[in-house]
Design an enzyme around this catalytic site. Structure first.
Site, PDB file in Angstrom:
ATOM      1  CG  HIS A  63       7.505   2.005  -3.943  1.00 22.33           C
ATOM      2  ND1 HIS A  63       8.199   1.549  -2.967  1.00 22.33           N
ATOM      3  CD2 HIS A  63       6.414   1.162  -4.174  1.00 22.33           C
ATOM      4  CE1 HIS A  63       7.826   0.642  -2.662  1.00 22.33           C
ATOM      5  NE2 HIS A  63       6.888   0.123  -3.084  1.00 22.33           N
ATOM      6  CB  ALA A 100      -1.021   0.025   1.156  1.00 25.21           C
ATOM      7  CB  CYS A 141     -18.839  -1.866  12.190  1.00 17.77           C
ATOM      8  SG  CYS A 141     -17.246  -2.070  12.732  1.00 17.77           S
TER       9      CYS A 141
END
Lengths: 479, 410
Positions: free
Chosen positions: A49, A46, A398
């Site tokens: 770069h 993730a 949740c």
């Protein structure tokens, strides 16, 4: 008949689809799984770069640096979280220092901005929690983090909002050349397109072979990861790599855009393109090495471990070519593939144009997509406005990640629509917290069944045979 | 400003509310995140609840209903489908529901009664694939008992916690085949009566010192590899055994749900995972009390109710301005006794100190020392980590002690 069919809804297919949806042509994405971002895209480091790794002159170098420059804007348009946290490659001895010097020079040749070689004191100033034995580092302020499946979901969604089609559960089994293009056959179904883009990731060699191109092979390379609780997300700010050696790039430690801490990956070539099992050996290797990167890693805060498969081509570089008229391979997209995705998408569109595809810009193309987490990030006042209009946003389903029923329903109703528990998880973070869905999954199953108009026991974790419940109890259903 | 806000409408929250009401507090609000009162008891449809409290065997829902009826009769206000998002140390509570949106309430006193959650698979890091068919025992219990669906047919259970044992019986009764229960430790953490009634009565093998070392299957679980573990809990290669199954249930421990408590900056105990409290169940933040499974995981709901009543009465005293005692004696333990609740006592009244031992033993003495000086000793014929113990200490003893050190000695 579509103008372009894209095989594979990973980050590469998604970004190409989104780029193509800017033009007045019919685009269709074909994906064999039950959701987008299910292959290599689902599980990787993730990271965006900076671009000091790739060999100057390679496609990897070219697209990495361009992609890294484009990513912030793309993420902004798609409402995807992106954080330019910077990255560090740390060294422990003189031979590491020499390698870092080499990377520094390579990065400069690739056109990476603001690279800096630093040592002890400055290193600890930038990253106080760095391992005590680290003596030097290459600092790349342009390194960033992003969530690869969030990016992919958003890119596919944006492409769909701009007219592209998505066919899930469509596994291309045969490709037939026709007078005006290709027929892509899956069981009894077939889809016709003038141009075909092979972005099938791990299976792109198989797809290329269907079109008569056997010039490359793809090897799955296993990479295991450990994810730690959000309590640990602040331990470090930068992405911390070790100096690469003959043994590979080694284990990295990085915060994620969602505030967790990610450790990994291992690196091991295997044969099975679907084997995402984790191993005890991988787990201990990650722990062993990660302990060398930063001072202290509270491993009792591990909330999950997972394994991704990188699609490694046999040419050493990205494989982007056209082996047959109207057919484009975008294959072997291993690291820095995620970073390169926006640049590759631009490039593929140019390839199509060069092949004679008639690309006329849409007047009404909308580059923007509502962020998936807009509710989460809203102020209390804004949230209350939303709840007033839609009660479902007042109800938490949740509890660990505080995801509301409204957000889950939106995930089930917004392109590309979630169709299973994992799909809801990737879009909303529901089930991703400390209890890992223990409390909320029965509620979410109910919402999925209702929205999809299917039976409770037909709801799956991740498509296929991954049913959550097998049958009714003797007593029957909830009253 | 509300006098008393109780977070959680399970057995602890309801008992605390009733006790506070009976102590004269009228301005009470219970906040419950689920759609009705009762908490986890609603899905515990087996019997065995209430033996101590009511002298009869009730099911979970029946036990909860007795308290809910009382709450309703006393007209104690409660909000369901309401989730507390935040609390600040000055006792401002932020909560949300569909009717009111996100709102704030200021409280004079707060009782934390959020219960506990199950330890998930991720915390175990079992190697292998991540297919469908892996559930914590409580989630499976919810599917079966609340939703009316069977999450599996051929089942292996890892961990011999009480919910796992209960579910072994429950799923067997529903026609599933429970192949075995693996327990990493050389003893079960479940109640002896549950091992008898839920496993032995159904010929379900309990494999002690065993664990699951790998999960197999792509879409759905197809099997697990189990292994015996050595004294250091490391799996022994030679004992690997593949067990075909479509479901793995996990019953590997409960964790008090203290995310809100942490936001309050309240001191937590490393072993219980709950707040450190005095005999009134008052936490390190004056006016904030904790009781039930959010404080420490109980075996029996009867003791949850009792503890919550203590907290409810104490909260009433706090609201009425009764000063807390300043003479506080800290309790420490040796390694054999893992923890006590409370962790500190004032000696104002006689007090029952609850504790758990770290290993199973017979014919032991629980000795309490004040420094070097032995001050109380009590024999126990049988102790086990799965069974909570208690010892009564008189106010007189406490008031003369500087500190209390609990030891289990052979």
């Amino acid at each position: 008949m579509y103008k372009v069919a894209i095989i594979g809804a990973g980050v590469i297919g998604a970004m190409i689809a989104r780029e193509l949806s800017k033009y007045d042509i019919g685009v269709c994405i074909l994906e064999k799984e039950n959701d987008v971002a299910m292959g290599t895209t689902r599980a990787n480091s993730a990271i965006v770069h900076a671009g000091f790794d790739a060999i100057p002159g390679s496609l990897k170098a070219r697209f990495n640096v361009r992609g890294s420059n484009l990513m912030e804007k793309v993420a902004g348009e798609l409402g995807v979280k992106y954080k330019k946290n910077g990255s560090l490659v740390i060294g422990f001895n003189d031979s590491d220092r020499a390698v870092l010097q080499e990377l520094f020079e390579r990065g400069n040749r690739n056109g990476v901005k603001d690279l800096e070689l630093i040592c002890g004191e400055r290193l600890r100033e930038i990253e106080p929690n760095i391992s005590k034995s680290a003596i030097c580092a290459l600092y790349a302020p342009t390194g960033a983090i992003i969530c690869p499946y969030e990016l992919t979901i958003a890119a596919v969604g944006n492409a769909m909002d701009n007219g592209a089609d998505l066919k899930l559960g469509y596994e291309v089994e045969k490709i037939k050349k026709t007078a005006c293009g290709y027929e892509l056959i899956s069981g009894e179904k077939k889809i016709c397109a003038e141009y075909v883009i092979n972005a099938a990731g791990l299976h792109s060699d198989k797809i290329a072979a269907m079109a008569g191109d056997t010039s490359f092979t793809i090897t799955p390379r296993r990479g295991e990861y450990i994810l730690l609780d959000k309590e640990c997300g602040n331990l470090i700010r930068k992405t911390v790599f070790r100096t690469p050696s003959e043994m590979g790039k080694g284990i990295l430690v990085t915060p994620t855009v969602d505030g967790n801490l990610l450790l990994g990956p291992t690196s091991e070539n295997i044969d099975d393109k679907e084997d995402r099992s984790t191993t005890a050996e991988g787990f201990s290797k990650i722990i062993g090495e990660a302990r060398g990167n930063i001072k202290e890693i509270p491993l009792n805060k591990a909330i999950t471990s997972f394994c991704g498969l990188r699609a490694v081509g046999n040419t050493g570089d990205f494989i982007i070519n056209s082996p047959a008229c109207g057919f484009i391979n975008v294959a072997g997209i291993e690291s820095p593939g995620l970073t390169s995705a926006p640049a590759i998408a631009e490039y593929v569109v140019e390839m199509l144009r060069d092949m004679g595809a008639d690309l006329i810009e849409k007047k009404d193309f909308n580059p923007h997509r509502k962020p998936m987490h807009y509710f989460r990030e809203a102020s209390i006042e804004e949230k209350n406005e939303i709840i007033k209009k839609d009660r479902a946003f007042g109800k938490i389903i949740c509890r660990c990640e505080e995801v509301t029923e409204g957000e889950i329903l939106e995930a089930l109703r917004t392109n590309p629509k979630a169709r299973d528990l994992d799909g809801v998880k990737r879009r909303t973070r529901a089930q991703m917290g400390r209890c890992q869905g223990g409390f909320c999954s029965p509620h979410i199953v109910r919402l999925i069944a209702r929205e999809l108009g299917i039976k409770y026991e037909e709801v799956t974790k991740s498509g296929g045979e991954s049913k959550i419940n097998l049958r009714k109890t003797k007593g029957g259903e909830r009253i | 400003m509300t006098d008393l806000v109780i977070i959680g409408g399970g057995p602890a929250g309801m008992s605390a509310a009733i006790a506070a009401y009976e102590a004269g507090i009228r301005d009470i609000l219970i906040i419950e995140r689920d759609d009705s009162l009762g908490g986890i008891l609603r899905q515990c449809i087996h019997n065995g609840f209430g033996l101590h409290k009511f002298g009869e065997e009730l099911t979970g829902p029946e036990y909860a209903l007795r308290y809910e009826e009382r709450v309703r009769k006393l007209n104690i206000p409660f909000k369901t489908d309401t989730m507390v998002l935040d609390i600040t140390p000055d006792k401002v509570i932020t909560a949300t529901n569909s009717d009111e949106g996100i709102f704030k309430i200021e409280a004079k006193a707060i009782i934390l009664a959020m219960g506990c959650r199950e330890r998930p698979k991720g915390a175990l890091n079992i190697p292998g694939t991540r297919p469908s068919g892996i559930y914590s025992a409580g989630t499976a219990q919810k599917y079966v008992n609340m939703e009316g669906y069977m999450p599996g047919e051929e089942i292996v259970i890892l961990g011999s916690g009480d919910i796992g044992l209960i579910m072994a019986r429950r799923m067997t009764l529903e026609g599933a085949k429970v192949k075995l229960v693996c327990e990493l430790m050389p003893y079960s953490s479940g109640l002896a009566r549950n091992i008898e009634q839920c496993l032995n009565d159904f010929d379900i093998p309990l494999k002690l010192s065993h664990t699951v070392v790998e999960i197999h299957g792509k879409d759905r679980v197809e099997g697990v590899t189990i292994a015996r573990v050595d004294d250091n809990k490391k799996p022994i290669k030679e004992t690997y055994e593949y067990i075909p199954c479509d479901t793995l249930l996990l019953s590997v421990g409960l964790i008090p749900e203290n995310e809100l408590t942490k936001k309050l900056g309240i001191k937590l105990n490393n072993i219980t995972g709950g707040a450190e409290v005095d005999e009134n169940r008052e936490t390190s933040l004056p006016g904030v009390f904790a009781c039930g499974n959010v404080l420490h995981v109980h075996d029996l709901v009867d003791f949850v109710s009792e503890e919550a009543e203590t907290a409810g009465r104490a909260a009433a005293e706090y609201i009425n301005g009764v000063k807390a005692s300043e003479n506080i004696v800290e309790i420490t333990t040796d390694g054999n006794i893992r923890y006590t609740v409370p962790q500190r006592i004032s000696g104002k009244n006689d007090v029952n100190v609850f504790f758990r031992v770290g290993k199973a033993a017979r014919n032991v003495k629980i000795n309490i020392y004040d420094g070097e000086k032995p001050i109380l000793s009590k024999k126990k014929v049988r102790v086990a980590p799965g069974e909570m113990e208690s010892i009564a200490i008189s106010a007189d003893i406490v008031s003369r002690a500087k500190s209390l050190h609990f030891c289990m000695e052979e």
